[in-house]
Design an enzyme around this catalytic site. Structure first.
Site, PDB file in Angstrom:
ATOM      1  CG  HIS A   1      -1.888   0.982   1.417  1.00 14.29           C
ATOM      2  ND1 HIS A   1      -1.625   2.283   1.761  1.00 14.29           N
ATOM      3  CD2 HIS A   1      -3.238   0.903   1.272  1.00 14.29           C
ATOM      4  CE1 HIS A   1      -2.765   2.960   1.821  1.00 14.29           C
ATOM      5  NE2 HIS A   1      -3.759   2.144   1.531  1.00 14.29           N
TER       6      HIS A   1
ATOM      7  CD  GLN B   1      -6.852  -4.245   4.056  1.00 15.86           C
ATOM      8  OE1 GLN B   1      -7.817  -4.948   4.354  1.00 15.86           O
ATOM      9  NE2 GLN B   1      -6.988  -2.967   3.745  1.00 15.86           N
TER      10      GLN B   1
ATOM     11  CB  CYS C   1      -3.743   3.397  -1.553  1.00 14.55           C
ATOM     12  SG  CYS C   1      -4.947   4.702  -1.276  1.00 14.55           S
TER      13      CYS C   1
END
Lengths: 164, 418
Positions: B134, B214, B375
């Site tokens: 990310h 995540q 992103c």
């Protein structure tokens, strides 16, 4: 489980993705480089990653004699750029800027097309097809990207045009 | 243990359907259709208990923390510190001193870059990341490179979205000063072999930061079992509020690291001749913190613990399998991210329909998905796409949600005449 969509909601979608829009998105006009460009600008929509480069050829008479664009984006942004290049070829730069202002006003809902016709003599013509975007606030930036880029190109701004 | 999801035994009796009603936001219609929320990887919804905990604090207990002898200040401090204890237990930190409140994963990573890495870095030193990071695990390191002359080294991925371990094994031996890598990819859902990466890094004395934004919402995470040096995550991805996150760090690192920001609360004594810093973890919490956010995150951790992370992992693993299967049946679909170990989400493209057009059309049918570059532009570049559509799951999703998504894609094909 396939839910029936209400007519209203399908109608709005059909209004956004009109045949003219889909046609220009599938086969964009004036797509590519311009060998004799005099002005250019980049348009960036950082939120969604839409990216386009706009090329203009402006003659000594301040008239846009040719226009083209390249890049990638959603159906709305590509169709908008395609319709725009179609529309502005032959216009003087001042006219094109007024036209951009009117178009941006129309898709953001600040100006209605009726007002436009009476007050400013600007006929959006085919470009009215973009007005379906009004019901989709998150997509307004897609529709206006090319127009912001044209502004930058004519005014020869150094930074890429951004919808932010 | 942080186990890859596929090794969590799929229990057909895991039924989380009762949990759905815990989330008030889900009980609404969008564009005349019941909301289907498939964007939890961007931000997860909050259960009533989190909303209530935050409201209770504002209604009855708000005051500044670690200051003042009055009752409200005491209550606020107790609630704030109880949240820290809950989080420390949730990730199995050795001590509450290792749990620093930050504004989110982004700040946690910036803190490590600036406070742990920057003082010792010199020109030519290397920082190892991967292609699937990310932006928040790329840009802080680029800034650090500009400041110090260090260089980024990037572990490549393959067509499935898996890490190229052969290259990794070579790169990790090449004088790397830190390995900063995702635990689960936000764009592709790949679960990285964290334990193996950490073991290899340790063989070469390389400290490891895991971006767990995540991972923490979807699987049990045990920082001691992982044996990582740093673990960063965000509250709002795990049913907590926005603007609050965690940096877990080994105590020995935090002891040696200089403060990241100066201000109130992070000091013991301030004189113009010099200042004594506060104990851990307060040395890294300058200024009045996000008290309500921390309390909300504490409530989120209690909520998730109440259900059980093993059960959540099993439920989501089964649902992801179902979603991948259903999506594969849609003519013209291209699945992006097909790693063997995956968690919670699926990226895809449909025909030549741009993801943003897809997003608008499915939203019009009440289905919320994320579209764009997530992103993670280097991931999009790798697959040669400007963006993808991404459907991401949380504990409150069910098969109906997946069926609605698939039906809405059919509508998109119809609109686009495909």
């Amino acid at each position: 489980m396939n839910r029936a969509m209400s007519d209203l909601s399908t109608g709005e979608l059909r209004d956004l993705y009109r045949e003219l829009i889909l046609d220009h998105a599938r086969s964009p006009r004036h797509f590519g480089k311009l060998p004799a460009l005099t002005h250019s600008a980049e348009g960036l929509n950082p939120l969604c990653g839409d990216k386009l480069k706009l090329y203009l050829q402006i003659d000594d008479d301040d008239r846009i004699s040719d226009a083209a664009f390249e890049g990638s984006g959603c159906a709305i942004s590509v169709a908008s750029a395609s319709l725009m290049t179609d529309a502005i070829i032959g216009m003087r730069t001042g006219e094109a800027l007024d036209f951009a202002k009117a178009l941006i006003g129309a898709v953001t809902g600040r100006i209605s097309s009726e007002d436009l016709g009476e007050d400013s003599q600007i006929e959006l013509g085919k470009l009215q097809a973009l007005q379906g975007v009004r019901e989709f606030p998150s997509r307004v930036k897609c529709a206006t990207l090319a127009w912001h880029a044209m502004n930058s190109a004519i005014r020869q701004e150094q930074r890429p045009a951004s919808t932010e | 243990m942080s186990k890859p999801l596929q090794t969590v035994k799929s229990d057909p009796h895991v039924d989380l359907s009762a949990c759905r009603t815990d989330f008030p936001v889900l009980a609404q219609e969008i564009n005349g259709e019941p909301l289907v929320y498939l964007d939890s990887a961007a931000s997860a919804q909050q259960p009533e208990s989190v909303i209530d905990a935050v409201a209770e604090y504002h209604r009855h207990n708000h005051a500044n923390v670690h200051r003042g002898v009055h009752t409200l200040s005491h209550r606020a401090t107790e609630a704030y510190e109880a949240a820290r204890d809950a989080i420390a237990g949730f990730i199995n930190a050795r001590s509450r001193r290792e749990v620093v409140f930050t504004s989110g994963t982004t700040e946690s990573i910036n803190l490590v870059a600036q406070s742990f890495c920057r003082p010792g870095l010199k020109r030519g030193d290397r920082i190892l990341l991967s292609q699937l990071e990310h932006h928040s695990n790329i840009v802080p390191w680029q800034l650090l490179c500009e400041q110090t002359g260090a260089e980024l080294l990037v572990v490549p991925i393959d067509e499935r979205g898996e890490l190229d371990l052969v290259t990794f094994n070579r790169q990790i031996e090449s004088g790397v000063k830190i390995l900063a890598i995702a635990h689960v990819s936000n764009a592709l859902g790949t679960v990285l072999p964290a334990q193996e990466l950490i073991r290899r890094a340790q063989q070469h004395g390389v400290p490891v930061l895991l971006d767990g934004a995540q991972a923490v919402p979807h699987m049990p995470v045990d920082v001691q079992a992982l044996d990582c040096d740093f673990y960063a995550f965000s509250g709002h991805k795990m049913c907590g509020p926005t603007g609050i996150g965690i940096l877990y760090a080994r105590e020995q690192h935090l002891e040696r690291m200089p403060p990241y920001q100066g201000g109130g609360d992070m000091i013991l004594e301030v004189r113009f001749e010099g200042t004594t810093y506060n104990d851990l973890p307060y040395k890294f919490e300058a200024g009045t913190p996000n008290i309500s956010g921390a309390i909300g995150l504490g409530a989120a951790v209690r909520y998730l613990t109440g259900i059980g992370m093993e059960r959540i992992a099993a439920h989501e693993s089964e649902l992801l399998r179902y979603m991948t299967e259903r999506l594969s049946e849609v003519p013209g679909i291209r699945l992006i991210g097909t790693a063997r170990q995956k968690a919670s989400l699926q990226s895809f493209l449909l025909d030549d329909i741009h993801p943003h057009d897809l997003g608008t059309i499915v939203d019009h049918q009440g289905v919320a998905i994320r579209t764009g570059h997530h992103c993670a532009m280097p991931v999009m570049d790798f697959f040669g796409v400007p963006g993808t559509a991404r459907a991401s799951l949380a504990l409150y999703n069910n098969r109906d949600d997946v069926d609605r998504l698939v039906a809405s894609l059919t509508k998109a094909k119809e609109i686009f005449g495909r």
